[in-house]
Structures are given as structure tokens and as C-alpha cells.
Design a protein around this motif. Structure first.
Motif, PDB file in Angstrom:
ATOM      1  N   ALA A  37       0.826  -1.207   0.000  1.00 32.39           N
ATOM      2  CA  ALA A  37       0.000   0.000   0.000  1.00 32.39           C
ATOM      3  C   ALA A  37       0.865   1.264   0.000  1.00 32.39           C
ATOM      4  CB  ALA A  37      -0.935  -0.007   1.208  1.00 32.39           C
ATOM      5  N   ASN A  51      -9.130   9.921   1.788  1.00 29.55           N
ATOM      6  CA  ASN A  51     -10.030   8.767   1.781  1.00 29.55           C
ATOM      7  C   ASN A  51     -10.131   8.139   0.391  1.00 29.55           C
ATOM      8  OD1 ASN A  51     -10.517   9.115   4.480  1.00 29.55           O
ATOM      9  ND2 ASN A  51     -12.469  10.189   4.204  1.00 29.55           N
ATOM     10  N   ASN A  54      -6.930   6.175  -0.260  1.00 34.22           N
ATOM     11  CA  ASN A  54      -6.947   4.891   0.441  1.00 34.22           C
ATOM     12  C   ASN A  54      -7.892   3.887  -0.223  1.00 34.22           C
ATOM     13  OD1 ASN A  54      -5.111   5.832   2.328  1.00 34.22           O
ATOM     14  ND2 ASN A  54      -6.694   6.466   3.779  1.00 34.22           N
ATOM     15  N   LEU A  55      -9.055   4.363  -0.672  1.00 40.87           N
ATOM     16  CA  LEU A  55     -10.025   3.495  -1.323  1.00 40.87           C
ATOM     17  C   LEU A  55      -9.473   2.954  -2.646  1.00 40.87           C
ATOM     18  CD1 LEU A  55     -12.866   2.243  -1.487  1.00 40.87           C
ATOM     19  CD2 LEU A  55     -13.608   4.355  -2.631  1.00 40.87           C
ATOM     20  N   THR A  57      -6.347   2.648  -3.510  1.00 40.95           N
ATOM     21  CA  THR A  57      -5.235   1.742  -3.199  1.00 40.95           C
ATOM     22  C   THR A  57      -5.762   0.372  -2.785  1.00 40.95           C
ATOM     23  OG1 THR A  57      -3.844   3.592  -2.542  1.00 40.95           O
ATOM     24  CG2 THR A  57      -3.216   1.424  -1.727  1.00 40.95           C
ATOM     25  N   LYS A  58      -6.821   0.356  -1.955  1.00 38.55           N
ATOM     26  CA  LYS A  58      -7.413  -0.917  -1.529  1.00 38.55           C
ATOM     27  C   LYS A  58      -7.980  -1.669  -2.729  1.00 38.55           C
ATOM     28  CE  LYS A  58     -10.949  -2.859   1.545  1.00 38.55           C
ATOM     29  NZ  LYS A  58     -11.139  -3.979   0.676  1.00 38.55           N
ATOM     30  N   ILE A  59      -8.673  -0.979  -3.634  1.00 35.95           N
ATOM     31  CA  ILE A  59      -9.249  -1.630  -4.822  1.00 35.95           C
ATOM     32  C   ILE A  59      -8.140  -2.198  -5.704  1.00 35.95           C
ATOM     33  CG2 ILE A  59     -10.501  -1.188  -6.977  1.00 35.95           C
ATOM     34  CD1 ILE A  59     -12.198   0.856  -5.378  1.00 35.95           C
ATOM     35  N   LEU A  61      -5.064  -3.101  -4.777  1.00 36.62           N
ATOM     36  CA  LEU A  61      -4.433  -4.248  -4.116  1.00 36.62           C
ATOM     37  C   LEU A  61      -5.322  -5.490  -4.147  1.00 36.62           C
ATOM     38  CD1 LEU A  61      -2.692  -2.542  -1.066  1.00 36.62           C
ATOM     39  CD2 LEU A  61      -1.612  -3.556  -3.084  1.00 36.62           C
ATOM     40  N   ASP A  62      -6.644  -5.290  -4.066  1.00 36.76           N
ATOM     41  CA  ASP A  62      -7.562  -6.426  -4.120  1.00 36.76           C
ATOM     42  C   ASP A  62      -7.590  -7.084  -5.492  1.00 36.76           C
ATOM     43  OD1 ASP A  62      -8.212  -6.041  -1.484  1.00 36.76           O
ATOM     44  OD2 ASP A  62     -10.139  -5.054  -1.877  1.00 36.76           O
TER      45      ASP A  62
END
Length: 156
Positions: A37, A51, A54-55, A57-59, A61-62
Motif C-alpha cells: 500500500a 479517503n 486509500n479506497l 489503493t485498496k481496490i 491491491l484487491d
């Protein structure tokens, strides 16, 4: 179809820029092999909404492993060596006395075209070449250098 109003057209242009930027970001992450991340977060500008950063980055990485697999499966590759056969022949007749009784190597390579280019039936073709001792020595020396370079890269 209804005609686009100026406001709708401007919104579509902004949306297109956004999708293009996200596409470039995900391509960069997949190409560089970023899996942490922190590595992805530093790609965003400092004034980017935290925010949303972060969102995204999470998508990323998933989905990165699926995107990487899809990119590898869809890339076009060079033909692949399937089989190799060789034999040494000695010419017993020639119109030139110097070429008589000279050993040569006949090398046959079977090459398969990329399946993505050929559909479900990849084409396998045979390439046969005649090599003199000198040509074979040159080829083996070059292949030896390639082997050494691949070993050096693999050991890093």
C-alpha cells in the motif's frame, strides 16, 4: 439518440480523463509489480483526497493479482521452441574438391507460433539449417554468453 448538451459533453470529457488516469495508474502498478500500500500511496499527488486515495489503493491491491494474470495471458509472445533435432553429415560428393568430406551439422528446430495469434490450433513449423564447424562454434559461443547472462540475472 438525443443530442448531448454542452454540460453533458464537458462531464463526459472529465469522466474520460478520470478513467484514462485510473487506467494509467493501474497499468503502472501492475507493470512495476507494486504490492504494498505504501508504494501505491506515494504515486498520488500530496493534495489528493486521503479517503479516495486509500479506497483506490485498496481496490488496486484487491485486484492486482487478477490484473497481472490477465496481462500475462493476453501478451503477445514470440514463437516458442518445441523440439530440436540434429545430425552430423559428411558430404561425399561435391563439384568443389575442397568441400568434399567436410563434416557439417544439420540442425532442425520445430517452432510453435503464439497461440494467441493462431487461435486454438497453433502452427508448428520446422526450420532446418546447415552449419559448418566454424558457424556452429560461433553459435555455441553466443548461446554460452546468453546462458551466462541469464544465470547472472537469475542469481540477483
Amino acid at each position: 439518440m438525443a443530442a448531448l448538451r454542452d454540460g453533458d459533453f464537458a462531464a463526459l470529457q472529465i469522466l474520460l480523463k478520470l478513467v484514462s488516469a485510473l487506467h494509467n495508474l493501474t497499468r503502472h502498478v501492475v507493470y512495476r509489480g507494486l504490492t504494498r500500500a505504501e508504494d501505491i500511496l506515494c504515486l498520488f499527488p500530496e493534495n489528493f483526497h486521503q479517503n479516495l486515495k486509500n479506497l483506490l489503493t485498496k481496490i488496486i491491491l484487491d485486484n492486482i493479482s487478477a490484473w497481472r494474470n490477465e496481462a500475462q495471458a493476453s501478451q503477445i509472445s514470440l514463437p516458442r521452441l518445441v523440439d530440436m533435432d540434429w545430425r552430423v553429415d559428411i558430404k561425399t560428393s561435391s563439384d568443389n574438391i575442397v568441400r568434399m568430406a567436410v563434416p557439417t551439422c544439420l540442425l532442425q528446430l520445430k517452432i510453435q507460433e503464439d497461440a494467441a495469434l493462431c487461435g486454438n490450433n497453433p502452427v508448428v513449423s520446422a526450420l532446418t539449417m546447415e552449419l559448418s564447424k566454424e558457424t556452429l562454434d560461433t553459435m555455441l559461443e553466443g548461446l554460452g554468453r546468453i546462458r551466462d547472462q541469464l544465470s547472472a540475472v537469475a542469481n540477483k
